[in-house]
Design a protein around this motif. Sequence first.
Motif, mmCIF file in Angstrom:
data_model
loop_
_atom_site.group_PDB
_atom_site.id
_atom_site.type_symbol
_atom_site.label_atom_id
_atom_site.label_comp_id
_atom_site.label_asym_id
_atom_site.label_seq_id
_atom_site.Cartn_x
_atom_site.Cartn_y
_atom_site.Cartn_z
ATOM 1 N N ALA A 256 10.886 -3.508 15.527
ATOM 2 C CA ALA A 256 10.630 -4.789 16.181
ATOM 3 C C ALA A 256 11.361 -5.883 15.417
ATOM 4 N N PHE A 257 12.099 -6.709 16.128
ATOM 5 C CA PHE A 257 12.872 -7.799 15.519
ATOM 6 C C PHE A 257 13.840 -7.268 14.461
ATOM 7 N N GLY A 258 14.417 -6.086 14.765
ATOM 8 C CA GLY A 258 15.457 -5.544 13.916
ATOM 9 C C GLY A 258 14.974 -4.777 12.695
ATOM 10 N N ARG A 259 13.649 -4.589 12.543
ATOM 11 C CA ARG A 259 13.116 -3.872 11.378
ATOM 12 C C ARG A 259 12.004 -2.926 11.816
ATOM 13 N N PRO A 260 11.817 -1.791 11.101
ATOM 14 C CA PRO A 260 10.643 -0.960 11.379
ATOM 15 C C PRO A 260 9.381 -1.781 11.125
ATOM 16 N N ILE A 261 8.391 -1.647 11.988
ATOM 17 C CA ILE A 261 7.202 -2.482 11.826
ATOM 18 C C ILE A 261 6.472 -2.175 10.518
ATOM 19 N N GLY A 262 6.706 -0.997 9.967
ATOM 20 C CA GLY A 262 6.094 -0.659 8.690
ATOM 21 C C GLY A 262 6.635 -1.476 7.529
ATOM 22 N N ALA A 263 7.729 -2.182 7.742
ATOM 23 C CA ALA A 263 8.291 -3.029 6.692
ATOM 24 C C ALA A 263 7.566 -4.358 6.584
ATOM 25 N N TYR A 264 6.760 -4.697 7.586
ATOM 26 C CA TYR A 264 6.039 -5.967 7.558
ATOM 27 C C TYR A 264 4.766 -5.842 6.722
ATOM 28 N N GLN A 265 4.479 -6.874 5.967
ATOM 29 C CA GLN A 265 3.408 -6.819 4.985
ATOM 30 C C GLN A 265 2.042 -6.549 5.621
ATOM 31 N N ALA A 266 1.776 -7.129 6.769
ATOM 32 C CA ALA A 266 0.473 -6.928 7.414
ATOM 33 C C ALA A 266 0.240 -5.455 7.738
ATOM 34 N N ILE A 267 1.296 -4.777 8.194
ATOM 35 C CA ILE A 267 1.177 -3.350 8.511
ATOM 36 C C ILE A 267 1.015 -2.546 7.221
ATOM 37 N N LYS A 268 1.770 -2.901 6.192
ATOM 38 C CA LYS A 268 1.643 -2.208 4.909
ATOM 39 C C LYS A 268 0.216 -2.293 4.374
ATOM 40 N N HIS A 269 -0.362 -3.484 4.432
ATOM 41 C CA HIS A 269 -1.722 -3.666 3.922
ATOM 42 C C HIS A 269 -2.724 -2.826 4.720
ATOM 43 N N ALA A 270 -2.551 -2.803 6.032
ATOM 44 C CA ALA A 270 -3.463 -2.026 6.873
ATOM 45 C C ALA A 270 -3.377 -0.538 6.538
#
Length: 370
Positions: A256-270
């Motif tokens: 999403a938006f050019g990056r794997p969603i797992g790279a976003y901090q909110a997803i990492k924390h979850a």
Amino acid sequence: MNFSLSDDHRLLKDSAKTFLDAEISLKPLLVPGATVRDAGYADNWAKIAQMGWAGLLIPEEFGGAGLGCIDLIMIVEELGRTLTPSPFLGTLLGTLAVMKGGGAALQTRILPQVAAGEIALALAVAETDGSEDGPDRETAAEPDGGAWRISGRKSFVIDAAAAQLLVVAARVGDERRLFLVDARKPGVEVGLEPWRDITRQVCTVTLDRAEAEPLGDADVWPWVRDRALLALAAENAAGMRHVLDVTATYARERVAFGRPIGAYQAIKHALADMLGQAEASAAAVLYAAGALAEEAPRAPLAAARAKAYSSDAYVEAAHRSIQIFGAIGFTWEMPNHLYLKRARANAEMFGASREHRSRVIDLARAELAA
């Protein structure tokens, strides 16, 4: 207490994983209106029986494997990971009641048939309001000549429609006793509950002067309950780990938006929170299994704690998984909802988390006072 698994335990778990991955598919359940029968409920039981899992805890003298609680969770975890639709849990609970409360003659007659997969059992203890610890206001037994008769109603009975024999809790005067009832004889009516978890069959049992055979004088439900809590906690821990694994894989692949969603901090924390809760649940389950295997004084406390913690963690993990998957996670074509429904159903079965936390407090206070 030794928390490390033996090579035999790992081999048992690996063989169960290989077998279930090859034999079990949830695809038939990914359509509105599907039921356990669509997913091979009866056929799955036949395959499980051939594997010898029906007699896992049954002593060797009765044709079983004579294994213990740690061996049990190796199998139950894999059944929970795959959400295998089968009457395994109902038969397990009924078998435990017969093993603990039945006399030698009854065990000799019943247990070899269970171990061979020839019959399935179910345990009927809950009232309409879901209470399972008595006093059995809705079900009573009375002597009738040299026999016993039971009348009343039991709710939330796991796998009753697939069972040939029911173990029923009933009131005798001011006491609670367990009776064996042949579900195929007159006076027994089994109906399906409108259960949200379509991977499991849950029933209502209505008895009208049904012929019954007493298991014994003692109420063995507390002993059976602790092992029921262990089984559900094992399902929770393994189901949660599966939810984590598939969600982490999706987060690495979904861009999403050019990056794997797992790279976003909110997803990492979850995902990190889910991992921590999955590891803690697995440890609680293993500790409870070891305590029950050794009949340790703290075994009831350990079982209650494992069930309470893993139930809440599983519900949270399954809910977070659907959120991370996004819109597709809410559709019937994805299995996410099946895990959320199993998690929520398990959380209430045999007592909600708040009830078991209260039990943990009471048991801990009693331990300190002793």
